[in-house]
Design a protein around this motif. Structure first.
Motif, short mmCIF file in Angstrom:
data_model
loop_
_atom_site.label_atom_id
_atom_site.label_comp_id
_atom_site.label_asym_id
_atom_site.label_seq_id
_atom_site.Cartn_x
_atom_site.Cartn_y
_atom_site.Cartn_z
N GLN A 30 32.36 10.99 33.10
CA GLN A 30 31.57 12.12 33.58
C GLN A 30 30.40 11.62 34.40
OE1 GLN A 30 30.21 14.91 30.58
NE2 GLN A 30 28.49 15.54 31.87
N HIS A 31 29.76 10.57 33.93
CA HIS A 31 28.64 9.98 34.67
C HIS A 31 29.13 9.45 36.02
CE1 HIS A 31 24.97 7.81 35.55
NE2 HIS A 31 25.72 6.76 35.83
N ASP A 32 30.28 8.77 36.01
CA ASP A 32 30.85 8.26 37.27
C ASP A 32 31.11 9.41 38.24
OD1 ASP A 32 30.82 5.72 36.13
OD2 ASP A 32 32.99 5.72 35.70
N ALA A 33 31.63 10.52 37.72
CA ALA A 33 31.90 11.68 38.58
C ALA A 33 30.60 12.24 39.14
CB ALA A 33 32.64 12.76 37.79
N SER A 34 29.57 12.29 38.31
CA SER A 34 28.27 12.79 38.78
C SER A 34 27.68 11.89 39.85
CB SER A 34 27.29 12.89 37.61
OG SER A 34 27.72 13.84 36.68
#
Length: 158
Positions: A131-135
């Motif tokens: 999720q952090h990577d996507a953000s």
């Protein structure tokens, strides 16, 4: 989006509220597109954008059931979404090469899919990392769009 997906995966009572908030965000994004490229483009963006949310919901539902065919279908649909959004954005702005846009979108899809997969495997640390990577990665998309828009329509930013 990640909260809505997790809420849906878990069947939480707040799924409806998270889905509504996600749709409000979708409408706001379409209005931003419409403010630059016109109402018709904004409406088309919203249609395409909402479709990808549906495809992620479909992926999540299938993943929860370990339905490989359903997951594969959702991934195929997400590829179609990447084509559609790349066509729309590159068609609206000559500074956005279609394949570059599609590549960025597919990268983002990969992060979000990875977050769902990890969540389904109960690897919550990996899910939140994805999720952090996507953000972080969505910033690349935003930077590319912003730069292309400023280059195409510099008078809007004087």
């Amino acid at each position: 989006a990640s909260s809505a997906v997790r809420n849906g995966f878990d069947g939480r009572a707040d799924f409806g509220a998270s889905a509504d908030a996600l749709d409000q965000n979708s409408v706001a994004l379409s209005q931003a597109v419409g403010s630059i490229y016109g109402e018709e483009a904004g409406a088309k963006f919203l249609e395409i954008w909402r479709s990808h949310i549906t495809f992620f919901v479909n992926y999540t539902v299938a993943a929860k059931k370990a339905d490989k065919a359903g997951m594969d279908k959702a991934v195929q649909d997400l590829g179609g979404y990447a084509d559609a959004i790349a066509d729309l954005l590159s068609g609206a702005n000559e500074n956005l090469p279609r394949e570059a846009v599609k590549g960025l979108v597919m990268e983002h899809i990969g992060h979000l899919k990875g977050a769902v997969d990890a969540y389904g495997a109960r690897d919550y640390a990996a899910s939140y990392a994805k999720q952090h990577d996507a953000s972080e990665q969505i910033g690349k998309i935003a930077d590319a769009l912003a730069g292309a828009i400023v280059k195409q329509k510099p008078d809007l930013f004087k």
